[in-house]
Each structure stands twice: as C-alpha cells, then as structure tokens.
Write an enzyme that holds these catalytic residues in place. Structure first.
Site: not given
Ligand code: BGP
Length: 467
Positions: A173, A366
C-alpha cells in the site's frame, strides 16, 4: 461455466507484524510496528515501554505456530499464501554487514512448509515493518540511504529463497504515504508545515520508486521466471453528487493513489504531478540515473487491497491527508461495524478501471471483512456476514474476469484472526479461523474454525463454481 481460470491463485494473506509476534526473538530488531499500542492511525512511542501492551509483540504467535496454522490453510485448499518478510529479522537495524541467519532460517522453513502443503508463497518485501533504527537515523524513506539498504536486503532474500518463491511484491500500500506515512514510509512528518510535509511524502515516495525499479531488475536477474508487483490500497472513489466539483474532486482523489501505480507500472511520472510539485514548491532530490531506472524496470503486475468504497465531497482535503481515510457516507451502501462501506460492485468497477489504465495483470491480495465475532457456548462462530461479504466480492471478481480483466488470484485478507493494522485490535476479526485473544492481549491463542472456513473450502474445491 468455469468463471475462474484453472490456475487462479485462491488463498489468503497476512503480514509478519500482524501475526508472527516473537518481536525480538532469534535476533530480530525493532520494527516500526513494534512501537504502536493502537495501530498505525496513532503516533508511535519513541521506545518500548515495559508497562504497556503492544499488539505486535506476541500477535497470534504465528512465528511458533505456523505449521498448525498452515494446516488449516491446506485444509481449505489454498493455492497461495501471502505474507511478508520482516526486514528487521534479516537486518535488525537495517545496516548490519551480514544478515541474521536465524531470521533467514525461519522464512526458509516457513516457505518450505507452504510449498509442502500445496501453497505458493506470495511475499511482500515491506509491509509496514521497516527496521525502526532506520527511522531514528534517517527518518525512513525520506533518505536515499534506504535505497541501497533495501536493495541489499532484497538481494539477500532473493538469493536465499529463489527456489521457493515465484511471486513477490515491493511496498505494501505504497499510496498510503498520504494517509499513514509512518506505516508506508517509516517517516515522521512535521504536521505544522504543509509544504514541507508534502515534500517529505513525495521525496520518500521517489526514493521507494527508485528502490522498486532496482529490486525489480534484481528479481529478474536472480529469478527470471518470478513475478514482482507493486501494491496499492485501492478503494473505489465516487463523487458525492453529480456536482462537477464533486466529479473533478473524485478524479483528483483517485489520482492521489494512481500516481503511485502510474510511476511504478508506466515507468514515468505522470504530467499532472508537475502541477502538484509546482504548487507546493517541491523540488525532488534525484540522481541522473533515477528516471531512466524507473522507466527501465516497471513492476510486472498490480497487487492491491480492496475493502470498501468512499466518496469525495467538494471542499474535502486531498493531498497529505495524514491520520486516516477520508470520505462521505454513501447512502446506498451498508457498512461494517467499523464503518467500512461494503461495495462489491465497486471491486468490479476498480478492476475494469485499473486494467483500462495499465493493461497489466491484477492480483487482489487483500479483501475481507473485519467483524466482532462471537463464540457460542458450543464453540461455534456463525459468521454468515463474512460469507455474504466474501461471496458478493468473489461474484464481482468473476464478472471482472468476464469483462476481460486478467486477475491472477485472490488472497483473502486475514484468513486467520490477526492484529488490525489500523487500530491494533484483535476484536476486529477477519479470519475463517478464530484465535482466542482479546484487545488487551488476554486469551489462550487456541484456534477455532468458523462457519466461513467450510464455505471457503467449498469455493476453492469447486474453483468458484459453488458461488
Ligand atoms: C490494509 C493493510 C493490512 C490490513 C488491512 C485491514 O491497509 O495492508 O495490513 O491490516 O488494511 O486493515 P485493518 O487491519 O486496520 O482492519
């Protein structure tokens, strides 16, 4: 009719800092994530305070339990498993002359276990876990020093795992340089000076673009058959109304992210960047060879995370909006308990837009639903909401494939409950497998299959035909 390619990479994704724990074990150094008590939306501590709880220090103890956990993934039929290598396990301060052999051995064993269980390792080289010593000494990616240090780290792991890993990606990201710059670039910003803040954001981004080009080249020299992608967070961005200012602003907010993939996939700075640099008086420090390297070694594919969509309303701040995601509520969409608006069609929209723009393969690395799951008295977790969310998004991926968009695979985010990046919480659960641990770090760490475990197992077994 088969809706998914026969070699579609079905699987799941985690990150070292959100799952491994063992935060100083076997020679690992402090990573930036180890100084956070409530995730990346808050300021890091300057040092570890023994009186405080840091979610990444134990996380779900994947470091010691990965064999058990990968067994669950194998049972679901995973073809791929995404995780990151924690740079600070390999070079604890980022600057050691020689790598930490115990760190290298851990990932050797981890990737071997994945392959043994039929999963292709999909490896993120930097997932919000830069060695903290590099922030202290250089302010992270603001300094060009990190280009050479990152190149050395990547050469080390490419050489070590060249016979095990065929799918790589550089910076998780990277476009979150605007919203969570400490996570994405290990930089600490001076929020009092807008121009200086943006200068650091774009200088750090430039240094990462150069580093990405160099490791793309290195990757292909050491592993000619491997693929290495860039990785962005790409929610769909809609105008709040049909008001022209909303439309233009939504395009500008989308461009704030696509700027990064424009450089890393097209191999050059887009012309609209010049206006930003001019308006904010930004003079990037570059060497003569930088732009030629960026042009010569673009990323092979676009990996991205998609969870939700957001809207742009005239007057909203776009650049340098650190501290979180912006956006007005969309009245047509439901949302998760954490306010993330659920928009499966938005994923099809984003896939089409991205392929139209780049004509390069996409990899959805993701997607998932964070929710506050409850365990019943008979140890069940009835997460129909997660099945519904995931099913609807997979159906739209099938539609995008039918639209002619080449999509390499789908690694569901958090196939096992792990620490939330944004908030540091355990109760924001994504998993098909439950982990007994609460936000304060209490629990037995025992694992439990949720209803969604059996549902996803069926989806993979039928290559998506059961959707
Ligand atoms: C993205 C990241 C992940 C993961 C996901 C979900 O930004 O790449 O690491 O964490 O978000 O977000 P969160 O864990 O805050 O729910």
């Amino acid at each position: 009719m088969t809706r998914f390619p026969k070699n579609f990479l079905w699987g799941g994704a985690i990150a070292a800092n959100q799952a491994e724990g063992a935060y100083l074990e076997d020679g690992k150094g402090l990573a930036i994530s180890d100084l956070l008590t409530e995730g990346f939306l808050t300021e890091p501590d300057q040092a570890v305070d023994p009186a405080k709880y840091y979610p990444s220090h134990e996380a779900i103890d994947f470091y010691h339990r990965y064999k058990e956990d990968l067994q669950y993934m194998e049972e679901m039929g995973f073809k791929a498993f995404r995780t990151s290598i924690s740079w600070a396990r390999i070079f604890p301060t980022g600057e050691e002359a020689d790598p930490n052999e115990k760190g290298l051995q851990y990932y050797d064993d981890l990737f071997a276990e994945m392959l043994k269980r039929g999963m292709e390792p999909v490896v993120t080289l930097s997932h919000y876990e830069t060695p903290y010593a590099l922030t202290e000494k250089y302010n992270g990616w603001e300094s060009r020093e990190l280009i050479g240090l990152f190149e050395k780290y990547c050469r080390t792991v490419f050489e070590r795992y060249k016979d095990k890993v065929s799918y790589w990606m550089t910076f998780n990201e990277i476009n979150n340089m605007h919203t969570i710059p400490f996570a994405a670039g290990a930089v600490i910003l001076d929020e009092s000076d807008e121009n200086e803040k943006l200068r650091v954001i774009y200088q750090a981004s430039h240094n990462m673009f150069v580093a990405s080009a160099r490791v793309n080249k290195l990757c292909h020299e050491i592993m000619p058959e491997a693929q290495i992608g860039c990785m962005l967070s790409l929610s769909a961005v809609y105008p709040n109304t049909c008001k022209p200012e909303d439309i233009f602003g939504a395009m500008s907010l989308r461009r704030r992210s696509l700027f990064f993939s424009d450089v890393m996939l097209r191999g050059k700075y887009p012309s609209y960047a010049n206006r930003i640099f001019e308006e904010y008086g930004i003079q990037l420090e570059m060497e003569d060879t930088d732009l030629a390297e960026i042009a010569a070694y673009p990323s092979d594919y676009l990996g991205f995370s998609y969870y939700r969509s957001t809207t742009y309303k005239d007057g909203m701040k776009i650049l340098g909006n650190t501290g979180g995601i912006i956006g007005e509520k969309n009245p047509y969409l439901d949302e998760t308990p954490w306010g993330w608006q659920i928009d499966p069609l938005g994923l099809r929209y984003v896939c089409n837009e991205l392929y139209d723009r780049y004509q390069k393969p996409l990899f959805i690395v993701e997607n998932g639903m964070g929710n506050n799951d409850e365990v019943t008295a008979d140890n069940k977790i009835h997460d129909d909401y997660r099945i519904d969310y995931t099913k609807k998004h997979l159906v739209e991926i099938a539609e995008a494939l039918k639209d002619g968009v080449p999509i390499m695979g789908y690694t569901y985010w958090g196939p096992i409950d792990i620490v939330s990046a944004g908030t540091g919480e355990m109760k924001k659960r994504y998993g098909f497998v439950y982990v007994d641990k609460d936000n304060a770090g209490n629990g037995t760490l025992r694992r439990l299959k949720k209803d969604s475990f059996h549902w996803y197992q069926q989806v993979i077994a039928t290559n998506g035909e059961s959707l």
